[in-house]
Design an enzyme around this catalytic site. Structure first.
Site, PDB file in Angstrom:
ATOM      1  N   GLY A  37       1.755   6.562  -1.155  1.00 47.72           N
ATOM      2  CA  GLY A  37       2.307   6.490  -2.506  1.00 47.72           C
ATOM      3  C   GLY A  37       2.580   7.851  -3.135  1.00 47.72           C
ATOM      4  N   LYS A  38       2.636   8.889  -2.323  1.00 53.01           N
ATOM      5  CA  LYS A  38       2.871  10.247  -2.862  1.00 53.01           C
ATOM      6  C   LYS A  38       4.185  10.317  -3.639  1.00 53.01           C
ATOM      7  CE  LYS A  38       2.742  12.118   1.188  1.00 53.01           C
ATOM      8  NZ  LYS A  38       2.527  10.869   1.959  1.00 53.01           N
ATOM      9  N   SER A  39       5.283   9.935  -2.979  1.00 54.89           N
ATOM     10  CA  SER A  39       6.604  10.036  -3.622  1.00 54.89           C
ATOM     11  C   SER A  39       6.672   9.129  -4.843  1.00 54.89           C
ATOM     12  CB  SER A  39       7.711   9.647  -2.643  1.00 54.89           C
ATOM     13  OG  SER A  39       7.728  10.530  -1.555  1.00 54.89           O
ATOM     14  N   SER A  71       0.982  16.829   4.260  1.00 54.33           N
ATOM     15  CA  SER A  71       0.137  18.033   4.370  1.00 54.33           C
ATOM     16  C   SER A  71      -1.265  17.663   4.852  1.00 54.33           C
ATOM     17  CB  SER A  71       0.114  18.811   3.050  1.00 54.33           C
ATOM     18  OG  SER A  71      -0.086  17.995   1.918  1.00 54.33           O
ATOM     19  N   SER A  84       1.282   8.733   5.170  1.00 58.39           N
ATOM     20  CA  SER A  84       2.612   8.177   4.945  1.00 58.39           C
ATOM     21  C   SER A  84       2.438   6.766   4.351  1.00 58.39           C
ATOM     22  CB  SER A  84       3.365   8.095   6.275  1.00 58.39           C
ATOM     23  OG  SER A  84       4.636   7.534   6.074  1.00 58.39           O
TER      24      SER A  84
HETATM   25  N1  LIG Z   1      -0.370   1.816  -6.906  1.00 53.77           N
HETATM   26  C1  LIG Z   1       0.613   2.233  -6.118  1.00 53.77           C
HETATM   27  N2  LIG Z   1       0.916   3.547  -6.089  1.00 53.77           N
HETATM   28  C2  LIG Z   1       1.906   4.000  -5.291  1.00 53.77           C
HETATM   29  N3  LIG Z   1       2.670   3.226  -4.489  1.00 53.77           N
HETATM   30  C3  LIG Z   1       2.421   1.915  -4.488  1.00 53.77           C
HETATM   31  C4  LIG Z   1       1.383   1.368  -5.288  1.00 53.77           C
HETATM   32  N4  LIG Z   1       1.369   0.045  -5.076  1.00 53.77           N
HETATM   33  C5  LIG Z   1       2.341  -0.211  -4.196  1.00 53.77           C
HETATM   34  N5  LIG Z   1       2.997   0.904  -3.829  1.00 53.77           N
HETATM   35  C6  LIG Z   1       4.137   0.951  -2.886  1.00 53.77           C
HETATM   36  O1  LIG Z   1       3.750   1.719  -1.762  1.00 53.77           O
HETATM   37  C7  LIG Z   1       4.858   2.425  -1.221  1.00 53.77           C
HETATM   38  C8  LIG Z   1       4.534   3.910  -1.184  1.00 53.77           C
HETATM   39  O2  LIG Z   1       5.586   4.599  -0.557  1.00 53.77           O
HETATM   40  P1  LIG Z   1       5.907   6.137  -0.760  1.00 53.77           P
HETATM   41  O3  LIG Z   1       7.269   6.367  -0.188  1.00 53.77           O
HETATM   42  O4  LIG Z   1       5.667   6.531  -2.170  1.00 53.77           O
HETATM   43  O5  LIG Z   1       4.789   6.817   0.170  1.00 53.77           O
HETATM   44  P2  LIG Z   1       4.672   8.349   0.616  1.00 53.77           P
HETATM   45  O6  LIG Z   1       3.228   8.680   0.499  1.00 53.77           O
HETATM   46  O7  LIG Z   1       5.630   9.183  -0.139  1.00 53.77           O
HETATM   47  O8  LIG Z   1       5.055   8.286   2.144  1.00 53.77           O
HETATM   48  P3  LIG Z   1       5.793   9.395   3.087  1.00 53.77           P
HETATM   49  O9  LIG Z   1       4.759  10.428   3.439  1.00 53.77           O
HETATM   50  O10 LIG Z   1       6.224   8.620   4.288  1.00 53.77           O
HETATM   51  O11 LIG Z   1       6.954   9.966   2.315  1.00 53.77           O
HETATM   52  C9  LIG Z   1       6.052   2.134  -2.120  1.00 53.77           C
HETATM   53  O12 LIG Z   1       6.799   1.106  -1.537  1.00 53.77           O
HETATM   54  C10 LIG Z   1       5.387   1.656  -3.429  1.00 53.77           C
HETATM   55  O13 LIG Z   1       6.192   0.783  -4.173  1.00 53.77           O
HETATM   56 MG   LIG Z   2       7.281  10.362   0.413  1.00 55.83          MG
END
Ligand SMILES: Nc1ncnc2c1ncn2[C@@H]1O[C@H](COP(=O)(O)OP(=O)(O)OP(=O)(O)O)[C@@H](O)[C@H]1O
Ligand SMILES: [Mg+2]
Length: 214
Positions: free
Chosen positions: A51-53, A120, A48
């Site tokens: 940065g997936k989303s 996952s 979580s």
């Molecule tokens: N290089 C990068 N790639 C992706 N996200 C980044 C990066 N640098 C900073 N971030 C920041 O990190 C955060 C990633 O959050 P995101 O919601 O994409 O995570 P997630 O993996 O989807 O989490 P979840 O499983 O809770 O949904 C965002 O606030 C984004 O702006």
């Molecule tokens: Mg997400």
């Protein structure tokens, strides 16, 4: 795909015994030719806040600009509807991924490049989806971000809640995350910006002939 894409049809009692696959008149090959790209599932996995989303949506935007037919399936959105009846128990987590795999498979059959953004955490579940698809259609994308970085980002405030005990079974804190063994793409988000992370995925698709540059 005009033929059934299912390797084996499970016949369970009265439920499926009279269900017969109906071949489609437009084949997946026809669709790919018209779309100008191959279909695939880009299966993002990571903690979580990894940065997936964020990266999935940046990839989707780039593919859209390249005139590809795409769709993003994201964790919370799917749990609102299709999987709204599922809890976070072990059995329901498996069923959550299985259903997403089936939906991804339908999208692939429709010719799309579908990007999924689910933690996952278990290799076995990701392998199950890989098995549901044809070779080359499943691309595992490891969003590889150290937990310290994820916790510092904490975009939804979930780590804070997990540390205080407000949320139980939180992946990386008190629930396991199994990093992929052999992901096709490993994205180190702590080392580069969002655009560069997305470009890495696009370059993989170009190099491996899923899409063309123009
Ligand atoms: N290089 C990068 N790639 C992706 N996200 C980044 C990066 N640098 C900073 N971030 C920041 O990190 C955060 C990633 O959050 P995101 O919601 O994409 O995570 P997630 O993996 O989807 O989490 P979840 O499983 O809770 O949904 C965002 O606030 C984004 O702006
Ligand atoms: Mg997400």
């Amino acid at each position: 795909m005009s033929q059934s894409p299912y390797k084996e049809v499970e016949v369970t009692g009265d439920k499926s015994s009279d269900v017969v696959w109906h071949n489609a008149s437009v084949s997946l090959e026809d669709r790919s030719k018209k779309n100008g790209h191959k279909p695939a599932v880009l299966w993002f996995t990571g903690l979580s806040g990894s940065g997936k989303s964020t990266v999935a949506n940046a990839v989707d935007r780039m593919l859209y600009e390249l005139n590809c037919k795409t769709y993003v399936l994201d964790g919370d959105n799917v749990r609102h509807g299709l999987n709204g009846d599922l809890s976070f128990s072990d059995a329901d987590r498996v069923e959550n991924i299985r259903r997403i795999g089936e939906v991804s498979k339908l999208f692939v059959d429709a010719g799309l490049i579908v990007t999924t953004a689910f933690i996952s955490p278990f290799q076995q579940d990701r392998d199950m989806v890989r098995q549901q698809l044809e070779p080359g259609q499943f691309i595992e994308v490891f969003i590889d971000t150290p937990i310290e970085v994820c916790e510092q980002r904490d975009p939804k405030g979930l780590y804070k809640k997990a540390r205080s005990g407000e949320i139980k079974n939180f992946t990386g804190i008190d629930s396991t995350y199994e990093a992929p063994n052999e992901a096709e793409i490993q994205v180190l988000t702590a080392d580069k910006g969002i655009e560069a992370c997305a470009m890495q995925v696009i370059e993989y698709l170009i190099t491996n002939n899923y899409i063309s540059k123009d």
